[in-house]
Every structure is written in structure tokens, then in C-alpha cells.
Design a protein around this motif. Structure first.
Motif, PDB file in Angstrom:
ATOM      1  N   ALA A 198      -0.801  -0.921  -0.536  1.00  0.00           N
ATOM      2  CA  ALA A 198      -1.128  -0.295  -1.778  1.00  0.00           C
ATOM      3  C   ALA A 198      -1.522   1.163  -1.297  1.00  0.00           C
ATOM      4  CB  ALA A 198      -2.488  -0.696  -2.161  1.00  0.00           C
ATOM      5  N   PHE A 199      -1.754   1.596  -0.176  1.00  0.00           N
ATOM      6  CA  PHE A 199      -2.014   2.787   0.366  1.00  0.00           C
ATOM      7  C   PHE A 199      -0.805   3.768   0.224  1.00  0.00           C
ATOM      8  CE2 PHE A 199      -2.156   6.278   3.486  1.00  0.00           C
ATOM      9  CZ  PHE A 199      -2.947   7.187   3.016  1.00  0.00           C
ATOM     10  N   LEU A 200       0.241   3.112   0.975  1.00  0.00           N
ATOM     11  CA  LEU A 200       1.585   3.766   0.959  1.00  0.00           C
ATOM     12  C   LEU A 200       2.095   4.122  -0.423  1.00  0.00           C
ATOM     13  CD1 LEU A 200       3.008   1.785   4.159  1.00  0.00           C
ATOM     14  CD2 LEU A 200       2.190   4.007   4.227  1.00  0.00           C
ATOM     15  N   HIS A 201       1.980   2.995  -1.179  1.00  0.00           N
ATOM     16  CA  HIS A 201       2.546   3.093  -2.456  1.00  0.00           C
ATOM     17  C   HIS A 201       2.008   4.284  -3.049  1.00  0.00           C
ATOM     18  CE1 HIS A 201       4.475   0.517  -5.993  1.00  0.00           C
ATOM     19  NE2 HIS A 201       4.679   1.902  -6.050  1.00  0.00           N
ATOM     20  N   GLY A 202       0.468   4.328  -3.130  1.00  0.00           N
ATOM     21  CA  GLY A 202      -0.183   5.549  -3.645  1.00  0.00           C
ATOM     22  C   GLY A 202       0.361   6.975  -3.416  1.00  0.00           C
ATOM     23  N   ARG A 203       0.560   6.902  -1.827  1.00  0.00           N
ATOM     24  CA  ARG A 203       1.157   8.179  -1.357  1.00  0.00           C
ATOM     25  C   ARG A 203       2.537   8.698  -1.995  1.00  0.00           C
ATOM     26  NH1 ARG A 203      -2.383  11.327   0.060  1.00  0.00           N
ATOM     27  NH2 ARG A 203      -0.469  12.671   0.298  1.00  0.00           N
ATOM     28  N   TYR A 204       3.221   7.515  -2.059  1.00  0.00           N
ATOM     29  CA  TYR A 204       4.769   7.607  -2.594  1.00  0.00           C
ATOM     30  C   TYR A 204       4.636   8.227  -4.273  1.00  0.00           C
ATOM     31  CZ  TYR A 204       9.196   6.359  -5.137  1.00  0.00           C
ATOM     32  OH  TYR A 204      10.362   6.381  -5.568  1.00  0.00           O
ATOM     33  N   GLU A 205       3.591   7.656  -4.908  1.00  0.00           N
ATOM     34  CA  GLU A 205       3.581   8.124  -6.210  1.00  0.00           C
ATOM     35  C   GLU A 205       3.003   9.555  -6.009  1.00  0.00           C
ATOM     36  OE1 GLU A 205       4.558   7.018  -8.799  1.00  0.00           O
ATOM     37  OE2 GLU A 205       4.906   4.669  -8.266  1.00  0.00           O
ATOM     38  N   LEU A 206       2.150  10.107  -5.476  1.00  0.00           N
ATOM     39  CA  LEU A 206       1.606  11.431  -5.402  1.00  0.00           C
ATOM     40  C   LEU A 206       2.822  12.276  -5.025  1.00  0.00           C
ATOM     41  CD1 LEU A 206      -1.936  11.590  -3.688  1.00  0.00           C
ATOM     42  CD2 LEU A 206      -1.289  11.903  -6.062  1.00  0.00           C
ATOM     43  N   GLU A 207       3.756  11.803  -4.325  1.00  0.00           N
ATOM     44  CA  GLU A 207       4.828  12.937  -3.807  1.00  0.00           C
ATOM     45  C   GLU A 207       5.768  13.249  -5.167  1.00  0.00           C
ATOM     46  OE1 GLU A 207       5.576  14.515  -0.985  1.00  0.00           O
ATOM     47  OE2 GLU A 207       3.633  14.043  -0.555  1.00  0.00           O
ATOM     48  N   GLN A 208       5.646  12.287  -6.171  1.00  0.00           N
ATOM     49  CA  GLN A 208       6.179  12.707  -7.470  1.00  0.00           C
ATOM     50  C   GLN A 208       6.029  13.974  -8.107  1.00  0.00           C
ATOM     51  OE1 GLN A 208       9.117  10.660  -6.955  1.00  0.00           O
ATOM     52  NE2 GLN A 208       7.893   9.907  -5.404  1.00  0.00           N
ATOM     53  N   GLN A 209       4.659  14.267  -8.043  1.00  0.00           N
ATOM     54  CA  GLN A 209       4.139  15.365  -8.507  1.00  0.00           C
ATOM     55  C   GLN A 209       4.184  15.626  -9.922  1.00  0.00           C
ATOM     56  OE1 GLN A 209       5.708  18.839  -6.234  1.00  0.00           O
ATOM     57  NE2 GLN A 209       4.552  18.034  -4.233  1.00  0.00           N
ATOM     58  N   LEU A 218      -3.461   6.822  -8.249  1.00  0.00           N
ATOM     59  CA  LEU A 218      -4.920   6.544  -8.680  1.00  0.00           C
ATOM     60  C   LEU A 218      -4.900   5.067  -8.477  1.00  0.00           C
ATOM     61  CD1 LEU A 218      -7.792   7.452  -8.861  1.00  0.00           C
ATOM     62  CD2 LEU A 218      -7.409   7.684 -11.218  1.00  0.00           C
ATOM     63  N   GLU A 219      -4.449   4.325  -9.393  1.00  0.00           N
ATOM     64  CA  GLU A 219      -4.301   2.884  -9.331  1.00  0.00           C
ATOM     65  C   GLU A 219      -4.010   2.089  -8.159  1.00  0.00           C
ATOM     66  OE1 GLU A 219      -1.475   1.581 -12.061  1.00  0.00           O
ATOM     67  OE2 GLU A 219      -2.456   2.388 -14.030  1.00  0.00           O
ATOM     68  N   GLN A 220      -2.935   2.689  -7.466  1.00  0.00           N
ATOM     69  CA  GLN A 220      -2.868   2.019  -6.189  1.00  0.00           C
ATOM     70  C   GLN A 220      -4.068   2.230  -5.147  1.00  0.00           C
ATOM     71  OE1 GLN A 220      -0.371   0.268  -5.191  1.00  0.00           O
ATOM     72  NE2 GLN A 220       0.645   0.010  -7.164  1.00  0.00           N
ATOM     73  N   PHE A 221      -4.325   3.522  -5.091  1.00  0.00           N
ATOM     74  CA  PHE A 221      -5.469   3.745  -4.047  1.00  0.00           C
ATOM     75  C   PHE A 221      -6.750   2.892  -4.626  1.00  0.00           C
ATOM     76  CE2 PHE A 221      -3.240   8.143  -3.771  1.00  0.00           C
ATOM     77  CZ  PHE A 221      -2.778   7.706  -2.518  1.00  0.00           C
ATOM     78  N   THR A 222      -6.889   3.115  -5.779  1.00  0.00           N
ATOM     79  CA  THR A 222      -8.135   2.092  -6.108  1.00  0.00           C
ATOM     80  C   THR A 222      -7.970   0.847  -5.805  1.00  0.00           C
ATOM     81  OG1 THR A 222      -8.476   3.560  -7.951  1.00  0.00           O
ATOM     82  CG2 THR A 222      -9.786   1.631  -8.186  1.00  0.00           C
ATOM     83  N   ASN A 223      -6.600   0.240  -5.930  1.00  0.00           N
ATOM     84  CA  ASN A 223      -6.618  -1.197  -5.359  1.00  0.00           C
ATOM     85  C   ASN A 223      -6.805  -1.248  -3.945  1.00  0.00           C
ATOM     86  OD1 ASN A 223      -5.636  -3.938  -5.641  1.00  0.00           O
ATOM     87  ND2 ASN A 223      -3.370  -3.325  -4.968  1.00  0.00           N
ATOM     88  N   ALA A 224      -6.226  -0.370  -3.147  1.00  0.00           N
ATOM     89  CA  ALA A 224      -6.305  -0.261  -1.570  1.00  0.00           C
ATOM     90  C   ALA A 224      -8.001  -0.454  -1.447  1.00  0.00           C
ATOM     91  CB  ALA A 224      -5.799   0.746  -1.095  1.00  0.00           C
ATOM     92  N   ALA A 225      -8.619   0.294  -2.032  1.00  0.00           N
ATOM     93  CA  ALA A 225     -10.208   0.472  -1.831  1.00  0.00           C
ATOM     94  C   ALA A 225     -11.031  -0.707  -2.222  1.00  0.00           C
ATOM     95  CB  ALA A 225     -10.784   1.562  -2.363  1.00  0.00           C
ATOM     96  N   SER A 226     -10.407  -1.416  -3.159  1.00  0.00           N
ATOM     97  CA  SER A 226     -11.259  -2.574  -3.490  1.00  0.00           C
ATOM     98  C   SER A 226     -10.892  -3.878  -2.570  1.00  0.00           C
ATOM     99  CB  SER A 226     -10.559  -3.027  -5.042  1.00  0.00           C
ATOM    100  OG  SER A 226      -9.185  -3.451  -4.796  1.00  0.00           O
ATOM    101  N   LEU A 227      -9.639  -3.874  -2.030  1.00  0.00           N
ATOM    102  CA  LEU A 227      -9.259  -4.788  -1.027  1.00  0.00           C
ATOM    103  C   LEU A 227      -9.836  -4.445   0.408  1.00  0.00           C
ATOM    104  CD1 LEU A 227      -5.319  -4.602  -1.549  1.00  0.00           C
ATOM    105  CD2 LEU A 227      -6.871  -6.680  -1.819  1.00  0.00           C
TER     106      LEU A 227
END
Length: 356
Positions: A198-209, A218-227
């Protein structure tokens, strides 16, 4: 006449002796310099930090849905290499390296355009629950393959393999990774493979700018933090997502959420450079706490001097304080680390305009 020419002859001898002494001195200094450079090469040292770039990895027969995994791992390797011996290496930002995703340019041309002697590229293939990596280290200036390695690991061991790759690359270019840096790379990761993906997915999305991608991140990072509620890097990702969203949504609540997430990340891991950078951004932009922001920027650069974004953001703070020479130096460093991205060049132009 003899009495008149004697002083001239004496002066000529003095000039000759002085010139001879100067020549000998220069020769000795030259010998010392050549010897020193030879020792540098033999010991793997250099007068300036080695510059290295991680190019986008290529997928082999993988579904498009795993694109985030490939790009995320490339960026993670960039970050890990950037935290090596900070006096000996600088790593080009992924914003510039990613422009070579599909290119026919030679390694020599890429090396020249990025200003990086060493290039890292490779392939990734996902096979059920395993990932197979092939990684190459290339001397771009001489177009020479220096090292190639293959790694096959379960998805649950992706953080470990990233550190193994960085270690192998560092040894090949004779750069040391401090033991505490390697230890931190392990401790900073999550033991939950789903949280890491989920964290890697979040980094990928941020790179789209763009704003939509920042919300998905934000959804992916929040999911990673909940896990994994102790996953500090996930909270740092939440902070960065809110900072990006502050430009397209009401900034006050976005910055408040970003600050809370950054502080939580630092509480969990005080050596996480991204968290210090993001906290500095909020302190500067929202709290008007320039002293606190500078402390956080300096801490972030101490932990990862290859982070181009930190150099650029810090330059903005220095410019606000009219510390023009320092601002130009930081902006120049940021541009050198990310020479081709639009954001890097725009920030450098802004600092130049402000400097007059």
C-alpha cells in the motif's frame, strides 16, 4: 664597465635562482597532487561526491496493475542509496530519472544529461507471490557494465532486498554504508507485506503530481497506517499528500493534518528525513515559524542530503529571510540533484527572480 655590470649579473643570478626554486616548488606540489589523486583512486575516494542515478526498472510480462510496484521499488532504491555515506555520494532524484522510462538514448548520453557517472537499471518480474529482480550497475561515462545481480524474493521480503541491492552497489563503487544506516533501513520498514505494498502504491500515486493522484495516494498511505499503526513511513506519506493537497483545497486544514501526521512519523522514527522535511514545510508555510522550520530542514538534509525537494523548499525559506547567497546555493544543489524535472527548474527560476 666591469663595475657597472656586476650588479646586473648578480640580479640575473638571483632571478634565475628564484625562478628555479619556484619551478622546483611547483614540481613538488604537482607530485604531491598527483600522488594524492592516485591515493584517492586506490582508496575509492573522490574530491567531490560520486553522482549516481537509478533509472526506471522495466516490467517483464507483468500486468499493468503492478506498475506501482515497479516504480515504487525504483524510488525506494533511490532513497536508500541517497542515505549512504553522505560525504561520498549524491543520488539524482527520481523526478529526472523517470524521464528515461522509454528511451533509445545511450548510457553515455543519459549519464551526461543527468550529470551522473553511475547508472542503475534493471528488470522486475512478478511471479505469483515472488518477485524476480535483475539489476545492473553501469559506468555511464565509459559505457561499461560494472556489476549485475539477480534477486528472487517473496513479496513479503521486498524491504530487505532493496537494502541488499543498495549494499551491493555501494561495494562496487567503493562507497561505505554506515552500519546504523543499514540497521535503520530495516527498522524503518513494516513487517506487514500488505502495508508495504500500500505504501509503494501511495508513492507511485504521488509521483503523478496532480490533485486526484494525491487523494489516491492519501488513501493508500492511510490504508498502510491502518494495517501497521507503527509504520512511520506511512504517516510521512500522509503528511506529504496533505501538503500537496494544500494547493488545491483549503490550506489550513490540510496543513493541520500534515503537521499531525509528520509529528506522528517523527515520534515513531526520528531518523525519517521525509517527516522532518514535511514538518518544516508546515512550520514555514502555515505556522510562520521560520526558526523551527530551518531546524527541521537542516535535520532532513543531515539524514538525506540527496533529497532535491528538501533543498528547494529550504531555499524558499532562506529567500524569505533575504539570505540570498544561501538560497541560491540550496536551489543550485536541488537543481543539480533533479536537473530535468519541471518542478526543480521552476523553483530554481523562482529563486533567481527573487534574487534579482
Amino acid at each position: 664597465l666591469a663595475t657597472e655590470t656586476a650588479p646586473s649579473e648578480t640580479g640575473g643570478k638571483r632571478i634565475f635562482l628564484a625562478a628555479f626554486a619556484s619551478a622546483v616548488t611547483l614540481a613538488i606540489l604537482g607530485l604531491i597532487f598527483v600522488t594524492f589523486r592516485s591515493v584517492q583512486r586506490n582508496l575509492g575516494l573522490s574530491a567531490a561526491p560520486v553522482r549516481l542515478a537509478v533509472l526506471p526498472f522495466h516490467r517483464l510480462s507483468n500486468p499493468a496493475s503492478t506498475g506501482y510496484l515497479v516504480d515504487g521499488l525504483s524510488e525506494e532504491l533511490t532513497t536508500t542509496l541517497g542515505q549512504m555515506d553522505t560525504d561520498q555520494v549524491r543520488v539524482v532524484a527520481s523526478g529526472s530519472s523517470n524521464l528515461y522510462r522509454e528511451t533509445n538514448k545511450s548510457t553515455a548520453q543519459i549519464s551526461r544529461e543527468l550529470g551522473a557517472r553511475y547508472l542503475v537499471d534493471g528488470t522486475i518480474q512478478v511471479l505469483n507471490d515472488e518477485v524476480e529482480f535483475t539489476v545492473h550497475l553501469i559506468d555511464g561515462q565509459h559505457q561499461e557494465m560494472l556489476w549485475s545481480g539477480k534477486f528472487t524474493r517473496p513479496l513479503s521480503q521486498l524491504p530487505e532486498v532493496r537494502t541488499e541491492m543498495a549494499d551491493a552497489i555501494a561495494k562496487e563503487i567503493q562507497i561505505k554504508i554506515a552500519p546504523d544506516t543499514k540497521e535503520h533501513a530495516y527498522l524503518a520498514e513494516t513487517s506487514d507485506p500488505q502495508a508495504h505494498q500500500a505504501f509503494l502504491h501511495g508513492r507511485y500515486e504521488l509521483e503523478q503530481q496532480n490533485a486526484a493522484a494525491s487523494r489516491r495516494a492519501l488513501e493508500q498511505f492511510t490504508n498502510a497506517a491502518s494495517l501497521d499503526p507503527r509504520y512511520a513511513r506511512a504517516y510521512a506519506g500522509i503528511a506529504e499528500s496533505y501538503i500537496d493537497l494544500a494547493t488545491s483545497t483549503p490550506p489550513a486544514p490540510a496543513y493541520a493534518y500534515a503537521k499531525a501526521a509528520a509529528l506522528n512519523a517523527i515520534r515513531l522514527d526520528n531518523r525519517l528525513s521525509q517527516a522532518h522535511r514535511d514538518l518544516a514545510k508546515v512550520l514555514f508555510c502555515d505556522d510562520n515559524d521560520l526558526r523551527g522550520a530551518e531546524q527541521e530542514y537542516r535535520r532532513a538534509l543531515q539524514l538525506n542530503p540527496s533529497d532535491a525537494k528538501t533543498h528547494h523548499w529550504y531555499a524558499r525559506l532562506l529567500m524569505a529571510e533575504r539570505r540570498t547567497d544561501e538560497a541560491l546555493r540550496e536551489a543550485s544543489t536541488g537543481l543539480a540533484l533533479d536537473p530535468l524535472s519541471l518542478g526543480s527548474n521552476s523553483n530554481y527560476a523562482f529563486i533567481l527572480i527573487q534574487a534579482g
